[in-house]
Scaffold this active site. Structure first.
Site, PDB file in Angstrom:
ATOM      1  N   THR A  15       2.515  10.550   0.424  1.00  0.00           N
ATOM      2  CA  THR A  15       3.754  10.392   1.176  1.00  0.00           C
ATOM      3  C   THR A  15       4.611  11.639   1.182  1.00  0.00           C
ATOM      4  O   THR A  15       5.244  11.963   2.196  1.00  0.00           O
ATOM      5  CB  THR A  15       4.565   9.213   0.596  1.00  0.00           C
ATOM      6  OG1 THR A  15       3.809   8.009   0.752  1.00  0.00           O
ATOM      7  CG2 THR A  15       5.891   9.051   1.315  1.00  0.00           C
ATOM      8  N   ASP A  58      -4.655  10.069   2.339  1.00  0.00           N
ATOM      9  CA  ASP A  58      -3.825   8.981   1.852  1.00  0.00           C
ATOM     10  C   ASP A  58      -4.485   8.491   0.564  1.00  0.00           C
ATOM     11  O   ASP A  58      -5.699   8.278   0.520  1.00  0.00           O
ATOM     12  CB  ASP A  58      -3.774   7.860   2.892  1.00  0.00           C
ATOM     13  CG  ASP A  58      -2.792   6.757   2.519  1.00  0.00           C
ATOM     14  OD1 ASP A  58      -2.978   6.141   1.447  1.00  0.00           O
ATOM     15  OD2 ASP A  58      -1.860   6.506   3.301  1.00  0.00           O
ATOM     16  N   SER A  59      -3.701   8.295  -0.478  1.00  0.00           N
ATOM     17  CA  SER A  59      -4.310   7.964  -1.771  1.00  0.00           C
ATOM     18  C   SER A  59      -4.998   6.603  -1.768  1.00  0.00           C
ATOM     19  O   SER A  59      -5.747   6.292  -2.695  1.00  0.00           O
ATOM     20  CB  SER A  59      -3.270   8.021  -2.887  1.00  0.00           C
ATOM     21  OG  SER A  59      -2.369   6.941  -2.824  1.00  0.00           O
ATOM     22  N   THR A  90       1.253   7.726  -3.979  1.00  0.00           N
ATOM     23  CA  THR A  90       1.624   6.792  -5.040  1.00  0.00           C
ATOM     24  C   THR A  90       0.689   5.592  -5.168  1.00  0.00           C
ATOM     25  O   THR A  90       0.629   4.969  -6.225  1.00  0.00           O
ATOM     26  CB  THR A  90       3.055   6.272  -4.821  1.00  0.00           C
ATOM     27  OG1 THR A  90       3.130   5.578  -3.567  1.00  0.00           O
ATOM     28  CG2 THR A  90       4.058   7.417  -4.822  1.00  0.00           C
ATOM     29  N   ARG A 238      -8.995 -10.964 -14.023  1.00  0.00           N
ATOM     30  CA  ARG A 238      -7.536 -10.972 -14.191  1.00  0.00           C
ATOM     31  C   ARG A 238      -7.082 -12.414 -14.405  1.00  0.00           C
ATOM     32  O   ARG A 238      -6.964 -13.189 -13.463  1.00  0.00           O
ATOM     33  CB  ARG A 238      -6.848 -10.351 -12.974  1.00  0.00           C
ATOM     34  CG  ARG A 238      -7.236  -8.899 -12.722  1.00  0.00           C
ATOM     35  CD  ARG A 238      -6.526  -8.321 -11.506  1.00  0.00           C
ATOM     36  NE  ARG A 238      -5.080  -8.237 -11.724  1.00  0.00           N
ATOM     37  CZ  ARG A 238      -4.173  -8.939 -11.063  1.00  0.00           C
ATOM     38  NH1 ARG A 238      -4.558  -9.811 -10.126  1.00  0.00           N
ATOM     39  NH2 ARG A 238      -2.901  -8.812 -11.312  1.00  0.00           N
ATOM     40  N   GLN A 271      -2.656 -10.901 -15.755  1.00  0.00           N
ATOM     41  CA  GLN A 271      -1.890 -10.702 -14.529  1.00  0.00           C
ATOM     42  C   GLN A 271      -0.430 -10.369 -14.830  1.00  0.00           C
ATOM     43  O   GLN A 271       0.282  -9.889 -13.946  1.00  0.00           O
ATOM     44  CB  GLN A 271      -1.965 -11.965 -13.667  1.00  0.00           C
ATOM     45  CG  GLN A 271      -3.355 -12.300 -13.173  1.00  0.00           C
ATOM     46  CD  GLN A 271      -3.395 -13.605 -12.403  1.00  0.00           C
ATOM     47  OE1 GLN A 271      -2.476 -13.943 -11.682  1.00  0.00           O
ATOM     48  NE2 GLN A 271      -4.481 -14.352 -12.557  1.00  0.00           N
TER      49      GLN A 271
END
Length: 340
Positions: A15, A58-59, A90, A238, A271
């Site tokens: 970004t 873009d990550s 990010t 999770r 979670q």
């Protein structure tokens, strides 16, 4: 560090280097120029180099191969600079910081990841503050390891997790305090990020099929089996709280046990943002312990996912995975209980 610190910026995308377009934000900012102006006006006594990643992305599209590209770049330029700032999107910043942490435990140079919620040049941008803060952390002399700087806070690289896409405080470290560096002028021993174990001469990251499954009310054993067919290299399950899951679902304990007995490690994470997985604490987690699943203690999801990828790349098999997953390599886990 010498009086005039030598720092290299590695720009991978994200970004902070985007501009507005009819399609939305996309790469296009003059990041090199923005940083040069920022350093010139800051008064910091640094010399800098600037390098762009092999592909600015873009990550959201980062892969383990990209982590290895970062590691290779840092090792290649280690002796040319006193420290490094990696400019990163990010979305997967915490993944990359953790992944690089495991591969660089013997690096001996500060490496600080940072990014921004708002691009350079836009009103209210946090990019200048994050970049300058990362530079100041690098030249502080307080550490020689991998860290993540965001919104005024320095976090251990393998301890961070993304908590917001809306607020400037985008990252947190649920189980470890932020690192103190502003009051340190000369690095003291031991390095606050250093750990005795590390990993000597790590092999490169390779891609592995790690299935991530989230427990939800009403999930079925059939769905769990479908999500682990064909058999993946590892499974991250999770679950809830301290590791509890739907053990009363017919066939689910057997499905987990079959994976483990077949050599596929099943790692249980919570979670909850703050939790320490203990599969023996509640009866609802006991079925996972009996099936041979591994509780991830207080590691973040990002730390567990990247550590599994790292260990699998080192050739660690299911039989030895618990030992190494619970061994603190880069500060990612708090005093784990001994493996069974």
């Amino acid at each position: 560090m010498p009086d005039r610190a030598r720092i290299q910026f590695l720009y991978t995308g994200g970004t902070l280097g985007m501009v507005g377009s009819p399609r939305g934000l996309e790469p296009g900012a003059d990041v090199r120029g923005e940083i040069a102006a920022l350093l010139r006006d800051s008064g910091l006594d640094v010399s800098s180099g600037f390098s762009e990643f092999h592909r600015t992305i873009d990550s959201s599209n980062v892969t383990p191969a990209d982590w290895q590209q970062m590691v290779d770049h840092l090792r290649r330029h280690r002796d040319e600079y006193d420290g490094f700032v990696i400019l990163h999107g990010t979305n997967t910043l915490a993944h990359s910081a953790a992944g690089v942490s495991y591969a660089l435990t013997d690096f001996g140079r500060p490496v600080v990841f940072t990014g921004a919620q708002v691009p350079f040049g836009m009103a209210g941008s946090d990019a200048p503050g994050n970049v300058l803060g990362a530079v100041e952390a690098v030249i502080s002399g307080a550490f020689a390891s991998v860290a993540l700087f965001f919104d005024g806070v320095l976090l251990a690289g393998a301890r961070a997790t993304k908590v917001s896409a809306l607020d400037m405080r985008g990252f947190a470290s649920p189980h470890a305090e932020p690192l103190e560096w502003r009051s340190v002028s000369v690095r003291e021993e031991p390095d606050p990020l250093a750990r005795p174990q590390g990993w000597k001469n790590p092999l490169p990251y390779r891609g592995h099929d790690i299935a991530v499954i989230t427990a939800v009310p009403g999930m079925s054993a059939e769905r769990f089996r479908a999500m682990t067919t064909p058999r993946p290299s590892a499974v991250i399950f999770r679950t809830y709280g301290a590791g509890e899951g739907p053990g009363e679902e017919e066939g689910l304990p057997e499905a987990v046990g079959e994976l483990v007995s077949g050599g596929t490690p099943v790692v249980v994470v919570s979670q909850s943002l703050r939790a320490r997985v203990d599969l023996g604490r509640y009866a609802a987690g006991e079925f996972l312990r009996r099936a041979g699943a591994i509780g991830a203690e207080d590691m973040t999801f990002e730390a567990v996912y990247t550590k599994l990828m790292f260990l699998l790349s080192q050739g660690v098999d299911g039989q030895h995975m618990e030992k190494w997953l619970l061994t603190d390599l880069a500060g990612e886990v708090s005093a784990p209980r001994p493996a069974r």
